[in-house]
Design an enzyme around this catalytic site. Sequence first.
Site, PDB file in Angstrom:
ATOM      1  N   VAL A  84      63.487  53.313  89.655  1.00 27.29           N
ATOM      2  CA  VAL A  84      64.116  51.988  89.566  1.00 27.29           C
ATOM      3  C   VAL A  84      65.020  51.994  88.342  1.00 27.29           C
ATOM      4  O   VAL A  84      64.562  52.242  87.226  1.00 27.29           O
ATOM      5  CB  VAL A  84      63.076  50.861  89.450  1.00 27.29           C
ATOM      6  CG1 VAL A  84      63.770  49.508  89.307  1.00 27.29           C
ATOM      7  CG2 VAL A  84      62.150  50.857  90.659  1.00 27.29           C
ATOM      8  N   GLU A  85      66.305  51.739  88.562  1.00 28.60           N
ATOM      9  CA  GLU A  85      67.307  51.710  87.500  1.00 28.60           C
ATOM     10  C   GLU A  85      67.806  50.279  87.337  1.00 28.60           C
ATOM     11  O   GLU A  85      68.486  49.745  88.213  1.00 28.60           O
ATOM     12  CB  GLU A  85      68.487  52.617  87.861  1.00 28.60           C
ATOM     13  CG  GLU A  85      68.174  54.085  87.909  1.00 28.60           C
ATOM     14  CD  GLU A  85      68.441  54.765  86.568  1.00 28.60           C
ATOM     15  OE1 GLU A  85      68.906  54.086  85.638  1.00 28.60           O
ATOM     16  OE2 GLU A  85      68.175  55.973  86.471  1.00 28.60           O
ATOM     17  N   LEU A  86      67.500  49.665  86.204  1.00 26.84           N
ATOM     18  CA  LEU A  86      68.015  48.331  85.894  1.00 26.84           C
ATOM     19  C   LEU A  86      69.393  48.469  85.265  1.00 26.84           C
ATOM     20  O   LEU A  86      69.577  49.281  84.357  1.00 26.84           O
ATOM     21  CB  LEU A  86      67.080  47.609  84.928  1.00 26.84           C
ATOM     22  CG  LEU A  86      65.618  47.495  85.338  1.00 26.84           C
ATOM     23  CD1 LEU A  86      64.793  46.963  84.179  1.00 26.84           C
ATOM     24  CD2 LEU A  86      65.473  46.608  86.561  1.00 26.84           C
TER      25      LEU A  86
ATOM     26  N   ALA B 117      70.010  58.706  85.104  1.00 31.82           N
ATOM     27  CA  ALA B 117      68.632  59.126  84.839  1.00 31.82           C
ATOM     28  C   ALA B 117      68.138  60.165  85.822  1.00 31.82           C
ATOM     29  O   ALA B 117      67.216  60.898  85.541  1.00 31.82           O
ATOM     30  CB  ALA B 117      67.704  57.922  84.863  1.00 31.82           C
TER      31      ALA B 117
ATOM     32  N   SER C  10      69.331  49.726  90.879  1.00 28.55           N
ATOM     33  CA  SER C  10      69.454  50.759  91.901  1.00 28.55           C
ATOM     34  C   SER C  10      68.104  51.456  92.056  1.00 28.55           C
ATOM     35  O   SER C  10      67.344  51.566  91.086  1.00 28.55           O
ATOM     36  CB  SER C  10      70.524  51.787  91.528  1.00 28.55           C
ATOM     37  OG  SER C  10      71.798  51.197  91.431  1.00 28.55           O
TER      38      SER C  10
END
Length: 353
Positions: free
Chosen positions: A291-293, A352, A229
Amino acid sequence: MRSTLAALVTTALLGAGLLAPPAAAATPPAAAPPVTPEQLVTLVPSRLVPSQPSPGDVRRALARVARDSAGRVRLGVIGRSNEGRALRLATVGHGPTRLLYVTQQHGDEPLGTPAAIRALWALGVPDSAWHRALRSRVTIDVVVQANPDGAVRDQRWNHDPSASGEYAEPGVGYDINRYHNPLTPTGDNPVPEARAVLRWWHRTEPRIVVDYHMQGRYQQPDGRETTASVLWPTSALVTPAAVTTGRQLAVRTDEATTRFPGAYVTRYPGGDYEGIARNGYGILGSASLLVELSALPHDRVEFQIRTAFASMIATAQGAADGSLWRTDPARADRIPARGPALPGLAATLHDAA
């Protein structure tokens, strides 16, 4: 050994049709045969560093990259954690456009760190005409594993038993990613890791800041699972220009990531608080992106590292050849909102931003 390695890499790129012949050495990146992230990732040693690296693993991997690059990747320390661990900086390139990548502000969100170490190798070790042109146009700083104390404990927070307040776990530590507020004097910031990044920002004033995190597992209404995301700055204090370029960064990451079969990018449901890195550095004037992995099963960890690597390379390449600034920011509106947590699985990581 380094000359042999460079020759092998150059031979591989030429064989794949990725490099222009020597006569084209002066060709600018925009006109050179494109080198895609998918092609570069196949050349990088996959075992540079474990997927959940310790601070010692990071130190050794960065030393190897600096050695293999003949000094084109430069190493430094921008500060110390509460327990005295080095906050490591790696830099590649010497161009006028500065980029800053930050990984692992949350110690239990590790995958951006091995992706960044691979990206440093991919941009610094090969010495083709394409690489030299890119490095002449951008300078990329990477704060690698911004929370080493949290990393050794596999915890979100830094280590500070005296921590207190809204964005702290009492007796444990602070959430580093809530302490980048540019409206707070840096000297009053209680989090040494965030202070170090803020001070580096003020020293270099990067045009782009990208912050790599991890999230739980989420599923769209059509059954597809989110693999990453993204979100640009959302604070009302961020200038329209910084928001626009943040949206361009989101499109660039979406396109680079989804070239890998099975990747699916959604829009992260983040807040507006000024202390979150993507908002704080946006307020300061940088184009910024979160950037969320997703925390996918173990057999897809390598896939996730590769997609993060792809976003790092694509951002650097777009800033170097100018294609990033020509990206239509309205395409960010096509990135779908992230769906609910995957049924039967708790979102194991805190949000986050």
